[in-house]
Design a protein around this motif. Structure first.
Motif, short mmCIF file in Angstrom:
data_model
loop_
_atom_site.label_atom_id
_atom_site.label_comp_id
_atom_site.label_asym_id
_atom_site.label_seq_id
_atom_site.Cartn_x
_atom_site.Cartn_y
_atom_site.Cartn_z
N LEU A 82 -0.08 -5.76 5.10
CA LEU A 82 1.00 -5.29 4.36
C LEU A 82 1.03 -5.37 3.01
O LEU A 82 1.59 -4.38 2.48
N ALA A 83 0.59 -6.36 2.40
CA ALA A 83 0.32 -6.59 1.09
C ALA A 83 -0.48 -5.01 0.35
O ALA A 83 -0.07 -4.59 -0.60
N VAL A 84 -1.65 -4.98 1.26
CA VAL A 84 -2.09 -3.73 0.85
C VAL A 84 -1.77 -2.48 0.71
O VAL A 84 -1.75 -1.77 -0.01
N ILE A 85 -0.74 -2.24 1.81
CA ILE A 85 0.04 -0.89 2.11
C ILE A 85 0.79 -0.99 0.90
O ILE A 85 1.25 0.35 0.42
N ARG A 86 1.56 -1.92 0.57
CA ARG A 86 2.79 -1.89 -0.46
C ARG A 86 2.23 -1.76 -1.90
O ARG A 86 3.17 -1.41 -2.59
N GLU B 264 4.08 5.61 -8.09
CA GLU B 264 3.41 5.54 -9.45
C GLU B 264 1.95 5.50 -9.19
O GLU B 264 1.14 5.58 -10.11
N ARG B 265 1.54 4.91 -8.23
CA ARG B 265 -0.02 4.59 -7.68
C ARG B 265 -0.25 5.22 -6.39
O ARG B 265 -0.59 4.28 -5.21
N PRO B 266 -0.17 6.57 -6.20
CA PRO B 266 -0.41 7.07 -4.65
C PRO B 266 -1.92 7.03 -4.30
O PRO B 266 -2.16 6.86 -2.98
N VAL B 267 -2.79 7.05 -5.25
CA VAL B 267 -4.33 6.91 -5.39
C VAL B 267 -4.84 5.82 -6.10
O VAL B 267 -4.36 5.80 -7.04
N GLN B 268 -5.62 4.93 -5.37
CA GLN B 268 -6.21 3.76 -6.06
C GLN B 268 -7.60 3.56 -5.62
O GLN B 268 -8.11 3.62 -4.53
N THR B 269 -8.19 2.80 -6.50
CA THR B 269 -9.39 2.09 -6.24
C THR B 269 -9.74 0.98 -5.52
O THR B 269 -8.34 0.41 -5.57
N LEU B 270 -10.66 0.58 -5.03
CA LEU B 270 -10.66 -0.80 -4.53
C LEU B 270 -10.48 -1.85 -5.52
O LEU B 270 -9.72 -2.80 -5.07
N GLY B 271 -10.97 -1.85 -6.76
CA GLY B 271 -10.43 -2.69 -7.78
C GLY B 271 -9.11 -2.88 -8.11
O GLY B 271 -8.49 -3.90 -8.20
N GLU B 272 -8.54 -1.72 -8.20
CA GLU B 272 -6.92 -1.79 -8.28
C GLU B 272 -6.15 -2.42 -7.13
O GLU B 272 -5.17 -3.21 -7.52
N VAL B 273 -6.46 -2.24 -6.08
CA VAL B 273 -6.10 -2.84 -4.54
C VAL B 273 -6.21 -4.35 -4.79
O VAL B 273 -5.15 -4.99 -4.64
N SER B 274 -7.41 -4.61 -5.18
CA SER B 274 -7.92 -6.07 -5.14
C SER B 274 -6.84 -6.71 -6.26
O SER B 274 -6.38 -7.85 -6.05
#
Length: 266
Positions: free
Chosen positions: A24-28, A33-43
Motif C-alpha cells: 500500500l505504501a508503494v501504491i500511495r 505530481e508523480r504519476p511515473v517513477q523510477t525504482l529509486g524514487e519509489v524506494s
C-alpha cells in the motif's frame, strides 16, 4: 514522502502483516505530481530498500496494477478497482446521486458529495457541470480539507478533541493568495461553519473557484459526508451564493438525510 513501514508489528500488534502495508505504501507514492517513477524514487519515498521496492513493484505489475517500460513504473487503471470496491459498498453515494442531480440542474452548477479521509476530502458522488469544465474533479478526487467548503464542514463535525489533535499537526500550504494561512484562522472558520451549519470558501483551493457546502448527518446525528456546489467566482458573489445557493444545498442535504434514515430503518 510516504511514511516508511518498518515497525508495524511493534506499533500495531502481532496481527500486523508488514508486506501488505509495504504494498500500500508503494501504491500511495504515485499521485498527480508523480504519476511515473523510477525504482529509486519509489524506494526513497517509501523508505524501503531497492530490492524490496523492486519485488513489490514487479508483483504489482504481474497482477496488472502497475506497468513498466523497464526503467519507470506507473499505475494502471486497474488500481481503480480497489477504490470502486469501497465506493460500491456505500449506500450514501447512491442515495445522494438523484438529489445531487436535482441540485446541479436547478443551479446549473457542479454538485458533489465528499467524505473525510485523514486530512483530505474524497469525492464519492458527483454531478458535473460544463460551466466548471476547466476544473478537473472526478469521483475519487482528493483535496486538502482545510481549503475546501466540504472539508470545513467535515472538520466541524469532528469531536473537539479529535479536531484539536488534527490541527496540532496540520501543515497549511498556501495554494492561492486567499488560502487560510494559520491554524487560528482555520479554527475560527471551522467554528463558524459549525455554528451556522454550512461553509463558504472563496478561491482558497484554486483561484476563481468558489464553493459552498453543508454537512450530511446519519440518524445518530454524526456528520458522515458533505454536499456542495462549486462555481466560478466570476459568475456570482459570496453574498449571492449565501442567498441563492446555500438554501438549496441545505434542502438537498435534508433530503439525503431523510433517505439515509429510511434506508437504515429498512
Amino acid at each position: 514522502m510516504a511514511e516508511p513501514v518498518v515497525n508495524g508489528r511493534e506499533e500495531y500488534g502481532p496481527h500486523f502483516v508488514q508486506s501488505v502495508a509495504r504494498v500500500l505504501a508503494v501504491i500511495r507514492t504515485f499521485d498527480a505530481e508523480r504519476p511515473v517513477q523510477t525504482l529509486g524514487e519509489v524506494s526513497r519515498e517509501t523508505g524501503l530498500d531497492r530490492a524490496t521496492a523492486r519485488r513489490l513493484l514487479l508483483t504489482l505489475a504481474d497482477l496488472g496494477y502497475v506497468s513498466s517500460d523497464g526503467r519507470t513504473f506507473e499505475l494502471t487503471p486497474r488500481v481503480l478497482d480497489l477504490g470502486y470496491s469501497y465506493l460500491s459498498s456505500l449506500a450514501l453515494p447512491e442515495l445522494a446521486q438523484p438529489h445531487l442531480r436535482w441540485l446541479a440542474r436547478e443551479l446549473n452548477e457542479t454538485a458533489a458529495l465528499a467524505v473525510l479521509e485523514g486530512n483530505e476530502i474524497v469525492y464519492v458522488a458527483l454531478v458535473p457541470s460544463t460551466r466548471l469544465a476547466a476544473v478537473k474533479i472526478d469521483v475519487g478526487t482528493r483535496f486538502d480539507a482545510y481549503a475546501t467548503s466540504m472539508g470545513r464542514v467535515l472538520l466541524a463535525g469532528l469531536p473537539e478533541a479529535e479536531l484539536e489533535e488534527r490541527l496540532a499537526y496540520l501543515h497549511l500550504e498556501r495554494k492561492t493568495s486567499r488560502t487560510v494561512g494559520d491554524v487560528d484562522t482555520l479554527r475560527a472558520e471551522i467554528e463558524k461553519a459549525r455554528a451556522q451549519g454550512w461553509a463558504l470558501v472563496d478561491s482558497e483551493i484554486e483561484e476563481g473557484l468558489r464553493g459552498a457546502a453543508a454537512p450530511v448527518r446519519d440518524r445518530a446525528g454524526r456528520v458522515v459526508a458533505a454536499a456542495n456546489v462549486s462555481v466560478h467566482a466570476g459568475r456570482t458573489t459570496p453574498e449571492l451564493v449565501e442567498r441563492d445557493y446555500v438554501p438549496m444545498i441545505l434542502r438537498t442535504v435534508r433530503l439525503i438525510e431523510a433517505d439515509l434514515v429510511s434506508s437504515a430503518a429498512g
